[in-house]
Design a protein around this motif. Sequence first.
Motif, PDB file in Angstrom:
ATOM      1  N   TRP A  95      41.817 -15.058  29.382  1.00 46.97           N
ATOM      2  CA  TRP A  95      43.121 -14.541  29.782  1.00 46.97           C
ATOM      3  C   TRP A  95      43.743 -13.644  28.720  1.00 46.97           C
ATOM      4  O   TRP A  95      44.579 -12.800  29.035  1.00 46.97           O
ATOM      5  CB  TRP A  95      44.067 -15.703  30.103  1.00 46.97           C
ATOM      6  N   HIS A  96      43.375 -13.832  27.490  1.00 43.82           N
ATOM      7  CA  HIS A  96      43.873 -13.007  26.390  1.00 43.82           C
ATOM      8  C   HIS A  96      42.668 -12.431  25.648  1.00 43.82           C
ATOM      9  O   HIS A  96      42.218 -13.005  24.646  1.00 43.82           O
ATOM     10  CB  HIS A  96      44.744 -13.832  25.436  1.00 43.82           C
ATOM     11  N   TRP A 149      38.872 -25.343  26.751  1.00 45.22           N
ATOM     12  CA  TRP A 149      40.200 -24.732  26.715  1.00 45.22           C
ATOM     13  C   TRP A 149      40.175 -23.422  25.935  1.00 45.22           C
ATOM     14  O   TRP A 149      40.747 -22.418  26.358  1.00 45.22           O
ATOM     15  CB  TRP A 149      41.181 -25.735  26.095  1.00 45.22           C
ATOM     16  N   GLN A 166      50.020 -17.754  22.098  1.00 39.33           N
ATOM     17  CA  GLN A 166      49.183 -17.367  23.240  1.00 39.33           C
ATOM     18  C   GLN A 166      48.286 -18.521  23.669  1.00 39.33           C
ATOM     19  O   GLN A 166      48.163 -18.821  24.864  1.00 39.33           O
ATOM     20  CB  GLN A 166      48.323 -16.151  22.877  1.00 39.33           C
ATOM     21  N   LEU A 167      47.651 -19.149  22.696  1.00 37.51           N
ATOM     22  CA  LEU A 167      46.740 -20.241  23.015  1.00 37.51           C
ATOM     23  C   LEU A 167      47.488 -21.412  23.651  1.00 37.51           C
ATOM     24  O   LEU A 167      47.090 -21.920  24.704  1.00 37.51           O
ATOM     25  CB  LEU A 167      46.003 -20.708  21.754  1.00 37.51           C
ATOM     26  N   ALA A 209      41.126 -19.704  27.417  1.00 36.76           N
ATOM     27  CA  ALA A 209      42.226 -18.925  26.844  1.00 36.76           C
ATOM     28  C   ALA A 209      41.776 -17.525  26.451  1.00 36.76           C
ATOM     29  O   ALA A 209      42.511 -16.538  26.620  1.00 36.76           O
ATOM     30  CB  ALA A 209      42.802 -19.655  25.632  1.00 36.76           C
ATOM     31  N   VAL A 265      43.553 -24.232  33.632  1.00 34.58           N
ATOM     32  CA  VAL A 265      43.220 -25.183  32.562  1.00 34.58           C
ATOM     33  C   VAL A 265      43.315 -26.612  33.088  1.00 34.58           C
ATOM     34  O   VAL A 265      42.428 -27.439  32.858  1.00 34.58           O
ATOM     35  CB  VAL A 265      44.143 -24.992  31.342  1.00 34.58           C
ATOM     36  N   THR A 271      48.605 -21.182  27.350  1.00 30.53           N
ATOM     37  CA  THR A 271      47.639 -21.340  28.440  1.00 30.53           C
ATOM     38  C   THR A 271      47.550 -22.778  28.936  1.00 30.53           C
ATOM     39  O   THR A 271      46.964 -23.026  29.992  1.00 30.53           O
ATOM     40  CB  THR A 271      46.239 -20.868  28.008  1.00 30.53           C
ATOM     41  N   HIS A 303      48.624 -23.209  32.440  1.00 31.79           N
ATOM     42  CA  HIS A 303      47.905 -22.531  33.520  1.00 31.79           C
ATOM     43  C   HIS A 303      47.246 -23.554  34.440  1.00 31.79           C
ATOM     44  O   HIS A 303      46.635 -24.518  33.991  1.00 31.79           O
ATOM     45  CB  HIS A 303      46.833 -21.588  32.962  1.00 31.79           C
TER      46      HIS A 303
END
Length: 384
Positions: free
Chosen positions: A164-165, A157, A343-344, A161, A353, A347, A350
């Motif tokens: 994406w960030h 995970w 942010q974490l 993440a 994930v 995700t 998503h």
Amino acid sequence: MKQEVLRNNLKQIRTRLGMNQQDLANLAGVTRQTISGVESGQYAPSTTISLRLAKALGYQVEDLFWLEEDLPEIEAVPAQNLPVGQDLRVILARVGGQWVAHPLIGKDAFRTEMIPADGAANHLSLMDTVLVKLLDDPKKLYNTVVLAGCSPALSLWARAAERWHPELRVHFTFANSMIALERLYRGEIHIAGMHLYCPQTGEHNTPFVHRVLKDKAAVLINLGVWEEGLLVQQGNPKQLKTIADLAQPGVTIVNREQGSGSRELLDRKLKEQKISFTAVQGFDQIVSNHQDVALAVATGKADAGVSSASIATAFGLEFIPLHQSRYDLVILKQYLEEAPVQQLLGTLGHRQVISQLQALGGYDTNLTGEVVATVEAVSNGKHN
């Protein structure tokens, strides 16, 4: 104002070209002592000498010399597992308004590759803080989330993440469920991953969070519901079917340490069957993570060990299910407003994930990303 220091790579380039100091001095029209002084940093060359050296080596001046700012130092609180009296590489994270230094040692120093350090530190005895000499841009440190747990899904995970960030950094540090929870209480991490079951209440995780976090409010967000059970070799050569079979003569297990969900499950199942721990060969043969349990079984050092269905799949082992366990992420409420944490956690919704967790095998993702419980701070011995 930050002090700037003139740096150079004159020696590295000279030696790559097969020159000694006198060779370069002759080509540049300077003395050998000048070359020695420049290379050691004791002498800052004039513009004329810099141009001569660049011409002699066939490089641009800016390829040979550059100004470097002295990196600052940060005072940080040492994580409890930061050894005393050693020069160590560390990861820094802002947790609850203070810097925390986590050691990059043992398994925590690696993903599949060695992790670059934020700084270097020496935790002096009897000191409450540690001075960290930074090795990288301090701006990056503010985007760090520290995550502790034992499930391989946590690192999966974390890496997803970060894709994406790109500005987000997730430092995953290994810990069993109780140790992760204790680190969260001490303010060393942002998120603790756990999978513990309380037979008295029939609840997963929440009773333990109440007991350990005490005066701190938290939320529990589900990562997945996973199958826990016995790992056995392909073909199940000892024909194991139930937990009671572990007490048979000639059967050896590998066990986990106290505080881990796997150990809690084994202890509970043996007690239910009224089987003494001493009747199980290998009960005191302890390893500290799911991968090591699987490795012991796969290599024949043990006939069985408790872990998850996803680990069995990854190592090509057979699996005997014992329990459906809820794996939750515990976060203090005060951290939920911090941008990197948001942010974490964001995700978890998503599709990528969810698909990654499902591909592991043995994960039910129906609750993934949902708040499954909240824990309020204790006041006057009662929960608010």
